[in-house]
Scaffold this motif. Structure first.
Motif, PDB file in Angstrom:
ATOM      1  N   ARG A   1      43.445  61.118  36.817  1.00  0.00           N
ATOM      2  CA  ARG A   1      42.334  60.867  36.139  1.00  0.00           C
ATOM      3  C   ARG A   1      42.182  59.138  35.883  1.00  0.00           C
ATOM      4  NH1 ARG A   1      41.688  63.419  30.788  1.00  0.00           N
ATOM      5  NH2 ARG A   1      42.361  65.468  32.145  1.00  0.00           N
ATOM      6  N   TYR A   2      43.496  58.741  35.354  1.00  0.00           N
ATOM      7  CA  TYR A   2      43.445  57.363  35.098  1.00  0.00           C
ATOM      8  C   TYR A   2      43.323  56.482  36.462  1.00  0.00           C
ATOM      9  CZ  TYR A   2      44.313  58.456  30.401  1.00  0.00           C
ATOM     10  OH  TYR A   2      44.261  58.803  29.118  1.00  0.00           O
ATOM     11  N   ARG A   3      43.915  57.082  37.568  1.00  0.00           N
ATOM     12  CA  ARG A   3      43.779  56.183  38.971  1.00  0.00           C
ATOM     13  C   ARG A   3      42.477  56.353  39.476  1.00  0.00           C
ATOM     14  NH1 ARG A   3      44.462  57.966  44.343  1.00  0.00           N
ATOM     15  NH2 ARG A   3      44.896  60.302  43.660  1.00  0.00           N
ATOM     16  N   TYR A   4      41.615  57.507  39.119  1.00  0.00           N
ATOM     17  CA  TYR A   4      40.138  57.800  39.446  1.00  0.00           C
ATOM     18  C   TYR A   4      39.360  56.728  38.645  1.00  0.00           C
ATOM     19  CZ  TYR A   4      41.529  62.172  41.566  1.00  0.00           C
ATOM     20  OH  TYR A   4      42.275  63.182  42.214  1.00  0.00           O
ATOM     21  N   HIS A   5      39.783  56.646  37.520  1.00  0.00           N
ATOM     22  CA  HIS A   5      39.018  55.320  36.555  1.00  0.00           C
ATOM     23  C   HIS A   5      39.177  54.179  37.402  1.00  0.00           C
ATOM     24  CE1 HIS A   5      39.208  57.881  32.488  1.00  0.00           C
ATOM     25  NE2 HIS A   5      38.576  58.537  33.678  1.00  0.00           N
ATOM     26  N   GLN A   6      40.063  53.740  37.724  1.00  0.00           N
ATOM     27  CA  GLN A   6      40.514  52.248  38.305  1.00  0.00           C
ATOM     28  C   GLN A   6      39.582  52.233  39.775  1.00  0.00           C
ATOM     29  OE1 GLN A   6      41.688  49.750  36.771  1.00  0.00           O
ATOM     30  NE2 GLN A   6      41.069  48.550  38.271  1.00  0.00           N
ATOM     31  N   ILE A   7      39.954  53.126  40.201  1.00  0.00           N
ATOM     32  CA  ILE A   7      39.078  53.294  41.633  1.00  0.00           C
ATOM     33  C   ILE A   7      37.639  53.079  41.648  1.00  0.00           C
ATOM     34  CG2 ILE A   7      38.497  54.688  43.836  1.00  0.00           C
ATOM     35  CD1 ILE A   7      41.099  55.846  43.467  1.00  0.00           C
ATOM     36  N   ILE A   8      36.940  53.802  40.364  1.00  0.00           N
ATOM     37  CA  ILE A   8      35.616  53.990  40.103  1.00  0.00           C
ATOM     38  C   ILE A   8      35.196  52.436  39.876  1.00  0.00           C
ATOM     39  CG2 ILE A   8      33.736  54.669  38.712  1.00  0.00           C
ATOM     40  CD1 ILE A   8      35.393  57.567  39.083  1.00  0.00           C
ATOM     41  N   ARG A   9      36.119  51.882  38.902  1.00  0.00           N
ATOM     42  CA  ARG A   9      35.586  50.683  38.308  1.00  0.00           C
ATOM     43  C   ARG A   9      35.623  49.587  39.322  1.00  0.00           C
ATOM     44  NH1 ARG A   9      39.940  51.437  34.088  1.00  0.00           N
ATOM     45  NH2 ARG A   9      38.686  52.570  32.486  1.00  0.00           N
ATOM     46  N   ASN A  10      36.559  49.666  40.262  1.00  0.00           N
ATOM     47  CA  ASN A  10      36.508  48.566  41.526  1.00  0.00           C
ATOM     48  C   ASN A  10      35.383  48.978  42.512  1.00  0.00           C
ATOM     49  OD1 ASN A  10      39.017  47.690  40.611  1.00  0.00           O
ATOM     50  ND2 ASN A  10      40.372  48.899  41.834  1.00  0.00           N
ATOM     51  N   TYR A  11      35.022  50.139  42.668  1.00  0.00           N
ATOM     52  CA  TYR A  11      33.792  50.341  43.315  1.00  0.00           C
ATOM     53  C   TYR A  11      32.530  49.907  42.852  1.00  0.00           C
ATOM     54  CZ  TYR A  11      30.496  53.372  46.035  1.00  0.00           C
ATOM     55  OH  TYR A  11      29.332  53.748  47.057  1.00  0.00           O
ATOM     56  N   LEU A  12      32.340  50.261  41.753  1.00  0.00           N
ATOM     57  CA  LEU A  12      31.006  49.819  41.067  1.00  0.00           C
ATOM     58  C   LEU A  12      31.347  48.415  40.474  1.00  0.00           C
ATOM     59  CD1 LEU A  12      30.456  53.021  39.037  1.00  0.00           C
ATOM     60  CD2 LEU A  12      29.487  52.451  41.321  1.00  0.00           C
ATOM     61  N   GLN A  13      32.129  47.919  40.892  1.00  0.00           N
ATOM     62  CA  GLN A  13      32.342  46.214  40.117  1.00  0.00           C
ATOM     63  C   GLN A  13      32.046  46.183  38.788  1.00  0.00           C
ATOM     64  OE1 GLN A  13      29.979  43.683  42.777  1.00  0.00           O
ATOM     65  NE2 GLN A  13      31.330  44.259  44.767  1.00  0.00           N
TER      66      GLN A  13
ATOM     67  N   LYS B   1      34.292  46.007  34.910  1.00  0.00           N
ATOM     68  CA  LYS B   1      35.273  45.489  34.158  1.00  0.00           C
ATOM     69  C   LYS B   1      35.598  46.483  33.032  1.00  0.00           C
ATOM     70  CE  LYS B   1      33.306  41.537  33.934  1.00  0.00           C
ATOM     71  NZ  LYS B   1      32.545  40.275  33.415  1.00  0.00           N
ATOM     72  N   PRO B   2      36.957  46.796  32.810  1.00  0.00           N
ATOM     73  CA  PRO B   2      37.304  47.624  31.551  1.00  0.00           C
ATOM     74  C   PRO B   2      36.778  47.033  30.341  1.00  0.00           C
ATOM     75  CG  PRO B   2      39.255  46.912  32.685  1.00  0.00           C
ATOM     76  CD  PRO B   2      38.148  46.328  33.691  1.00  0.00           C
TER      77      PRO B   2
ATOM     78  N   GLU C   1      26.514  42.138  31.369  1.00  0.00           N
ATOM     79  CA  GLU C   1      27.980  41.405  31.941  1.00  0.00           C
ATOM     80  C   GLU C   1      28.905  42.381  32.702  1.00  0.00           C
ATOM     81  OE1 GLU C   1      28.421  38.157  31.454  1.00  0.00           O
ATOM     82  OE2 GLU C   1      26.685  37.919  30.628  1.00  0.00           O
ATOM     83  N   SER C   2      28.401  43.526  32.998  1.00  0.00           N
ATOM     84  CA  SER C   2      29.334  44.571  33.629  1.00  0.00           C
ATOM     85  C   SER C   2      30.528  44.862  33.234  1.00  0.00           C
ATOM     86  CB  SER C   2      29.426  43.988  35.393  1.00  0.00           C
ATOM     87  OG  SER C   2      28.461  43.572  36.175  1.00  0.00           O
ATOM     88  N   TYR C   3      30.451  45.251  31.996  1.00  0.00           N
ATOM     89  CA  TYR C   3      31.650  45.736  31.350  1.00  0.00           C
ATOM     90  C   TYR C   3      31.394  47.344  31.020  1.00  0.00           C
ATOM     91  CZ  TYR C   3      33.807  41.141  30.216  1.00  0.00           C
ATOM     92  OH  TYR C   3      34.080  40.067  30.374  1.00  0.00           O
ATOM     93  N   GLU C   4      32.502  48.022  31.098  1.00  0.00           N
ATOM     94  CA  GLU C   4      32.504  49.189  30.571  1.00  0.00           C
ATOM     95  C   GLU C   4      32.240  49.271  28.967  1.00  0.00           C
ATOM     96  OE1 GLU C   4      35.777  52.980  30.520  1.00  0.00           O
ATOM     97  OE2 GLU C   4      36.114  51.235  31.536  1.00  0.00           O
ATOM     98  N   LEU C   5      31.386  50.512  28.817  1.00  0.00           N
ATOM     99  CA  LEU C   5      31.055  50.467  27.562  1.00  0.00           C
ATOM    100  C   LEU C   5      32.067  51.449  26.797  1.00  0.00           C
ATOM    101  CD1 LEU C   5      27.323  51.798  27.672  1.00  0.00           C
ATOM    102  CD2 LEU C   5      28.080  49.633  27.207  1.00  0.00           C
TER     103      LEU C   5
END
Length: 811
Positions: free
Chosen positions: A94-106, A108-109, A146-150
C-alpha cells in the motif's frame, strides 16, 4: 469540533449516481497501463486503481473502510474481475502504491514544509475571516494549488483553530493596550452596573431604529450623543480589518450580561469596543435616514396643504374670475376712454377697491401656482431645533470640489439662534432652483438680502438631495459614506479594461466603443423598422404618437381542467415542515447555520431546531405561536435563542444558494426555462409602523415595505431585497444579479416601469446585462436616431432627436 460537511475538505459521497461513477471513477487507458506496468499481480491492480481514483477525487489516501462499495464495484467491473477479488492491498504494498500515485500525479506528500504553507495561508486569512470552516477551506485550497497531499481533517482543524486563537488573543491584547484609563473605565462600566441597567443599555444598543417621529428622533440623538462621549471608536480599531470588526460586533451583539462577565477582560473590552463602533456607524446612518424621511414628509405636507388651500379658496378664485369677466365685457362695450374709466371705477369700488383686490389677487395667485415651497416652513419649524442638533452631531462634507452647499450650510448653522428676517447675501446661491430663488432672495432698501426662513428650508432640502445622490457624505457613516473611498484607483482599473471589454464583446477604446454603439443602433433600428411594417399591432395616430394594441389572449385548451386534475393526483399535498425536512435530508442545508463564534452547535438535535426556527420566522408565525402548535417539542425561548445566536443573513443566503443549485440540476425546471432570463418586481409586505423602513404605500393603501424579488425563468426566486415603499426600484435592480451567488446566472433581466432609468440602462450595458423592461407611457420617451440623415419608413415618428456621440465618447 468543526463538522466535516461544513467545509470544502473533500470526502466520499456515500451514494454516487451512475453519472458520477462514470465521470469520476472510471480508469483511463493511461491509468490502466500504469497499473499493468507497476503492479505485478492482477488481483492487486484493483486496490491500486481504487487508491488512484480515490486520491484523484479527494486529494488524499482514504482509509479503505470509508471507500464506498459502489466505487469499488464500479472499478472491479471495469477490470472484469470477480467479486471475490478484494480491494484491500497488503500494508507493505500500500505504501509503495502511495509513492507511485504521488509521482504519477506529481503531488508532494504532506510534510513540515506543507504545514508551513498551510499555516502561512491561514495567517493571511485569519485577519479577514473568522470561522474555522473558512480557514480550513483556505488551507485546503492553498495545499491543492501548491500540489500537496491533504493531511487528515483533524490536522487542518487543529492548525486552523490554533492560529485563530493565537490571532484573536493578540488582537484582543493590542486593542486593549491602546485604551487609556478613562476608556477602560467606560467600557468596564458598561457591564459593572446593576443587571437591570446593563440589560437596558444592551437592549438600546441592539434595538432596531424606530420611525422618524420627533420623539424617536430626540431619543436617538440622545443615545448617539451619550455613545459619542466615549469618542469615535474607529480611531482605536483602525488596524482591524472591517470584515473581522463586523464579525466581532455581530458576535458581541448575541451575548448577554452573564456571558460578557464570564469572558476575560481584554476580550470583553475588544468586543464591547467593536459593538460600540458598529452602533455609532449605524446610528449615523439612522440619523441621516431620519433627516431624509423628515424632509420628504415636510415636502409632501406642503404639497397637500397647497391642494387644500386651492380648494378652500376656490370661491375667491371664482369671484375674481367673475370680476375679470365683467371687466372684459365693459372693455368690449365701451368705446370711449372716459366712460370706460368711470365704468371700471364703479365696478372695482363695488368689490372693495383696487388696492384690496390687488392684495387678494396676490394671495390667490400664490395658492394657484405649482410652487408649494413657501408653505414648507410651517411643517419644518416644529422640527427645526432637532434638525439643527442632528446636523451638529454629524460631520457632513462635500463629495466633490464644489463646496457651495457646505458654505450655505455653515451660514445657516451660524445664524441658528438669530431672529432677523433677512441675512446678508454672502454666499453663492447657484445651488438653488428658480422657485427657491424667488422665495429666498429679496431686495431690502435696494440691497439684495436672503430671507432667513426660506433659506433654512432650502438648504435642508438641498442637503437631503445631496446625501441621497452622493454629492455629500457623512464621516463615519456606512450607507452615506464617501463613495470615492470605495473606488479602485484608475491605475489598477486601467490594467483590466481590455480584458473586461473582451469578455463583454465591446471595444476598449472610446472611438471604437462609439462606432460599436452607432453600428448596433443602425442595425437594430433597421431591423425593427422592417419587422413592424407588416405588423398591425403597432400604429401611429394623426399626431404621430404610437398606438400599441393589446395582444389577444391565447385560448384555453379544452383538456386543461383534466390535466390540472391529473396533476393534482400525482402531486399530493405536502406541509411546509415536510418540505423543509425533505430538503434537509437531501442537501443538509442546516450545516450552514451555527453559532456566530464559529464553534459547532452544542444544542441537542440541532438540525431539527434549525428547521423549526426557519419555519417559525420564514412563515412569519413567530416563535411563540410555533412553540404552542408543536406541543412541547420546543419552547419560545429555544426558537428565539437559535434565531439570535445561530442564524444570520449570510448563513441563510448560503443555504439558499445550495437549494438553488440543487433545483437547477433538476430536469423539470428546464421545461420552463434555461435560467438565462429573470424578472424583477416588488410586492408589499406589511410591517409594524414604528420602524424606519416602514412607509405608507399609495397604491396598496397601507404601511409596510417592499420585498423586491428577482425570479428566474425556471420559476425560483434568486434574490430578495427589502426596500422602502417610496424608493424607485431601479436603484436595486442590479443588486439581485450581482449578489446572486448560485449557479443560475441570468443575463437577460425583465422588469416594469420602476425597474429602469437612464443610468440603470447605461450601467446594465457596461456590466453585460440585457435589461428589457416594459415601460408605462413609453410613447413619451425620447428615442434618438443614429444620425440626422437616417430615415425610416415606418418608425420615423418615434425618434425625437439624434444621439450625441461626442458626449458618449467624452464620458
Amino acid at each position: 469540533m468543526t463538522a466535516l460537511n461544513r467545509t470544502a475538505y473533500p470526502y466520499f459521497k456515500q451514494s454516487p449516481d451512475r453519472e458520477e461513477l462514470t465521470e469520476l471513477y472510471t480508469p483511463t487507458a493511461a491509468e490502466l497501463a500504469l497499473a499493468e506496468k507497476r503492479v505485478r499481480l492482477v488481483s492487486n491492480r484493483l486496490s491500486f486503481l481504487v487508491l488512484l481514483k480515490s486520491f484523484q477525487r479527494l486529494g488524499y489516501f482514504p482509509h479503505p473502510e470509508v471507500i464506498p462499495e459502489v466505487v469499488i464495484s464500479h472499478i472491479r467491473q471495469r477490470l472484469e474481475l470477480d467479486d471475490t477479488v478484494t480491494a484491500l492491498a497488503p500494508e507493505n504494498s500500500r505504501y509503495r502504491y502511495h509513492q507511485i500515485i504521488r509521482n504519477y500525479l506529481q503531488v508532494k506528500p504532506y510534510s513540515s514544509v506543507a504545514k508551513q504553507v498551510a499555516a502561512k495561508a491561514i495567517e493571511a486569512a485569519v485577519g479577514v475571516m473568522d470561522h474555522p470552516t473558512d480557514l480550513i477551506n483556505v488551507a485546503v485550497e492553498t495545499l491543492v494549488k501548491e500540489s500537496y497531499e491533504l493531511p487528515a481533517f483533524s490536522t487542518l482543524e487543529r492548525l486552523a483553530k490554533h492560529l485563530r486563537a493565537t490571532n484573536h488573543t493578540e488582537l484582543y491584547r493590542q486593542v486593549s493596550s491602546q485604551l487609556d484609563q478613562d476608556e477602560r473605565d467606560y467600557l468596564d462600566g458598561l457591564i459593572a452596573q446593576p443587571d437591570a441597567e446593563v440589560k437596558a443599555l444592551l437592549n438600546r444598543l441592539k434595538a432596531a431604529p424606530k420611525s422618524e417621529k420627533l420623539t424617536h428622533l430626540v431619543r436617538l440623538q440622545q443615545t448617539f450623543d451619550e455613545l459619542m462621549s466615549f469618542g469615535d471608536a474607529q480611531r482605536l480599531l483602525k488596524d482591524v480589518n472591517l470584515l473581522k470588526l463586523k464579525h466581532l460586533a455581530a458576535y458581541a451583539k448575541t451575548l448577554d450580561i452573564a456571558e460578557f462577565r464570564d469572558i476575560n477582560v481584554a476580550k470583553r473590552r475588544t468586543l464591547l469596543l467593536c459593538l460600540l463602533y458598529r452602533v455609532q456607524v449605524k446610528m449615523r446612518d439612522h440619523l441621516v435616514e431620519m433627516l431624509l424621511k423628515r424632509m420628504k414628509k415636510i415636502d409632501a405636507s406642503a404639497r397637500r396643504r397647497l391642494v387644500e388651500l386651492r380648494e378652500k379658496h376656490l370661491a375667491r378664485t371664482e369671484r375674481l374670475l367673475g370680476l375679470f369677466s365683467q371687466t372684459l365685457s365693459v372693455a368690449k362695450t365701451e368705446t370711449k376712454p372716459v366712460p370706460f374709466h368711470r365704468s371700471m371705477q364703479t365696478l372695482l369700488s363695488a368689490e372693495g377697491g383696487a388696492d384690496a383686490l390687488l392684495v387678494e389677487c396676490e394671495e390667490v395667485r400664490a395658492y394657484n401656482s405649482a410652487n408649494h415651497l413657501s408653505l414648507m416652513w410651517r411643517f419644518y419649524s416644529p422640527f427645526r431645533r432637532r434638525l439643527f442638533d442632528l446636523l451638529r452631531l454629524l460631520d457632513i462634507q462635500s463629495a466633490s470640489e464644489d463646496s457651495i452647499l457646505m458654505e450655505a450650510l455653515a451660514l445657516v448653522l451660524a445664524h441658528q439662534h438669530k431672529r432677523h428676517k433677512h441675512l446678508p447675501a454672502e454666499i453663492d446661491v447657484s445651488f438653488m432652483s428658480g422657485a427657491w430663488r424667488q422665495l429666498a432672495i429679496a431686495s431690502v432698501n435696494g440691497q439684495q438680502m436672503l430671507v432667513r426662513q426660506h433659506l433654512e428650508v432650502c438648504v435642508f432640502a438641498a442637503l437631503a438631495v445631496a446625501l441621497k445622490t452622493g454629492d455629500a457624505y457623512v464621516t463615519g457613516s456606512e450607507e452615506y459614506a464617501d463613495f470615492r473611498a470605495q473606488l479602485l484607483p484608475w491605475d489598477e482599473c486601467e490594467q483590466s479594461v481590455a480584458e473586461y471589454c473582451e469578455q463583454l464583446g465591446i471595444p476598449a477604446t472610446d472611438d471604437g466603443f462609439v462606432e460599436h454603439l452607432k453600428a448596433m443602433l443602425v442595425e437594430r433600428s433597421a431591423e425593427v423598422d422592417s419587422k413592424l411594417q407588416g405588423d398591425d399591432q403597432l400604429s401611429f395616430n394623426e399626431e404621430g404618437d404610437p398606438v400599441l394594441k393589446k395582444v389577444a389572449a391565447a385560448p384555453i385548451p379544452k383538456d386543461a381542467d383534466k390535466f390540472a386534475a391529473a396533476l393534482d393526483e400525482q402531486m399530493p399535498e405536502r406541509t411546509v415542515l415536510d418540505i423543509l425536512c425533505n430538503v434537509e435530508h437531501w442537501l443538509n442545508w442546516t450545516r450552514h447555520l451555527g453559532p456566530l463564534s464559529g464553534s459547532e452547535p452544542k444544542i441537542a438535535d440541532a438540525p431539527e431546531r434549525y428547521i423549526l426556527t426557519a419555519f417559525a420566522y420564514g412563515c412569519n408565525l413567530g416563535p411563540t405561536q410555533t412553540a404552542r402548535h408543536v406541543r412541547g417539542h420546543t419552547t419560545y425561548h429555544q426558537l428565539s435563542y437559535v434565531n439570535r445566536r445561530h442564524v444570520s443573513a449570510d448563513t441563510l443566503q448560503r443555504a439558499i444558494c445550495d437549494i438553488l443549485n440543487a433545483y437547477h440540476n433538476l430536469d423539470l425546471p428546464k421545461c420552463w426555462g434555461t435560467g438565462e432570463k429573470a424578472a424583477a418586481d416588488g410586492s408589499k409586505f406589511e410591517t409594524y409602523e414604528n420602524n424606519l423602513l416602514c412607509e405608507y404605500h399609495i397604491r396598496y393603501q397601507g404601511y409596510g415595505g417592499i420585498a423586491y424579488h428577482h425570479v428566474s425563468d425556471q420559476y425560483v426566486a434568486l434574490f430578495t431585497h427589502f426596500i422602502s415603499c417610496g424608493m424607485w426600484e431601479a436603484v436595486y435592480i442590479l443588486d439581485g444579479l450581482i449578489k446572486n451567488k448560485s449557479d443560475i446566472q441570468p443575463g437577460i433581466l425583465h422588469a416594469d416601469t420602476q425597474g429602469q432609468s437612464s443610468p440603470v440602462f447605461g450601467l446594465s450595458y457596461l456590466m453585460g446585462i440585457d435589461l428589457r423592461p416594459r415601460i408605462r407611457n413609453w410613447s413619451d420617451l425620447k428615442l434618438l436616431k443614429p444620425a440626422a440623415s437616417s430615415a425610416y419608413e415606418f418608425i420615423e415618428p418615434l425618434f425625437k432627436g439624434v444621439a450625441d456621440w461626442a458626449l458618449i465618447k467624452t464620458h
